[in-house]
Design an enzyme around this catalytic site. Sequence first.
Site, PDB file in Angstrom:
ATOM      1  CB  ALA A  89     -19.450 129.203  15.325  1.00  0.00           C
ATOM      2  CB  THR A  90     -14.533 129.493  17.743  1.00  0.00           C
ATOM      3  OG1 THR A  90     -14.264 129.474  16.350  1.00  0.00           O
ATOM      4  CG2 THR A  90     -13.359 128.871  18.487  1.00  0.00           C
ATOM      5  CD  GLN A 117     -19.516 128.312   6.240  1.00  0.00           C
ATOM      6  OE1 GLN A 117     -20.309 128.885   5.483  1.00  0.00           O
ATOM      7  NE2 GLN A 117     -18.318 128.801   6.520  1.00  0.00           N
ATOM      8  CB  SER A 120     -21.105 131.908  13.478  1.00  0.00           C
ATOM      9  OG  SER A 120     -20.397 133.086  13.198  1.00  0.00           O
ATOM     10  CB  ALA A 121     -23.860 136.835  14.122  1.00  0.00           C
ATOM     11  CB  THR A 153     -21.454 142.446  30.774  1.00  0.00           C
ATOM     12  OG1 THR A 153     -21.162 142.610  32.159  1.00  0.00           O
ATOM     13  CG2 THR A 153     -22.491 143.463  30.330  1.00  0.00           C
ATOM     14  CB  CYS A 210     -10.891 128.952   9.566  1.00  0.00           C
ATOM     15  SG  CYS A 210     -12.282 130.066   9.710  1.00  0.00           S
TER      16      CYS A 210
END
Lengths: 397, 125
Positions: free
Chosen positions: A76-77, A184, A204-205, A244, A329
């Site tokens: 996400a960043t 989130q 984000s995963a 890649t 964070c």
Amino acid sequence: MSSQPVYLDHAATTPVDPRVIDRMQACLGRKGVFANPASDSHAPGRAAAREVELARQALAELTGADPRELVWTSGATEAINLAILGGARFHAGRGRHVVTSAIEHRATLDACRALEAEGFEVTRVDCGSDGRVSPQALADALRPDTVLASVMHVNNETGVIQDIESIAGVCSEAGVALHVDAAQSLGKLPIDLGRLPVAMMSFSAHKLYGPKGIGALFLRRRPRARVTPLMYGGGHERGLRPGTLATHQIAGMGEACRIAIQRLEQDQQHLSGLADRLWQGLRRPGGVSFNGDPDRRIPGILNLHVAGIDGESLVAGAPGVAFALGSACTSASPEPSHVLRAMGHDEQHIRASLRLSPGRFTTAAEIDVAVAELLAEIARLRELSPLWHSGGEALPQ
Amino acid sequence: MSEYYPESHPVWRLFRETPGAGELAEAPDVLVSEARSPADGAVLRLSVQVMDGVLVQVRFKAFGCPACIACGAWLVSRLEGQGTEALAGVSVVALAEGLQLPATRRHCAVLAEEVAHDLHARLAR
């Protein structure tokens, strides 16, 4: 106490779902889908490309996006940086003003600071004491030269849900591209990008029982959201994010999305039950309250103020529970939570605040263990505290 | 940022065991001093009972990080049973060394020095 602490920090990161691990492992070894997805001259390469596209479809299904609107990133960043830096730079000829809120994740706030160093102006809209950003306040901050707005869907510290529908409407009406940080909320709240008029959305995963190191940026096709790439070399992802593709990471995120599609409602019911159990348990001694609107938050995040104690001592004194003080964070920095501060809380209130975030695999029995350990330590610290009356009332601070 | 203290660390032992925690009941021979850190809102309160120039009972209360609580307990362990001059001998350096305080926690030692010196000054009047 079990040998492993009860993990209540899923807002920071989640364990990888075993089904995701299986899917990722199938992309790593010699007999797996390990080839370069860009190698379309042979079957193994085409198999890897297929795996990547299946994952893209899964994320698209979870979010209501068109698969062609999703660009893989390292998380996400990076997606937030691509949206904010890339979006503002692309439109710099039209205007150099950006609007965001004071309670965004550091990825957004720091990207905005970088834009200021490039000569952009940034307006940071305050939130209310309930942790919500008013759509009207955001509308008031928009100017003729505003080219981008960025607001998070769910706050990572308080779990408070922003009124993204109204904010998107305000931006859409003003012709300003809106980026939403959905790190989130992915898989926790229904998201329908077919209906919601946002230009860009970051995912984000690893908050979704997927692996770290993979995320995605949604870039709307019509009307087209435009960004200037941050990196060059190779033309992958339509030239927007070269390099890649990490098939195993992408496959993992895809599987996490497939599971989330099946389990969204079930997960939320489970988390609501656990959160209620936590809250009912921890509120018993009194002097415990929610930071942020308790009725407009995702069930998986509880940000609580515990009067009379210092969060750092609670963390140290209750090692059987893994939880956060403010945002994980920002905990690398000694600064107190900028989110709680923006909500109007003072230093002492912030120091007495903690974030508890159970997850899909957390059990009711684990919550009971955590509550017992936290209550015992809260009682001990209150006994030590000159800010706490034995009668249960906090002294004026 | 949270500090991690191994179990053998003096801060950890005093934080867990908190010898001398509590408060002395109001009495003519009991003095109380309290200091608050402007940096992080930590509070340290020290109560002493003085008889014939001796600190016969010392108790502390603290709101703050483990180092702050350990500083309170350290004060009690060093002062109880000593003459009132021991209050003047409390120093940031002695606390920082005795408790192996990280540099980021020296402000906790400052609170301890403040309350000790305040009590000493008031007793000297």
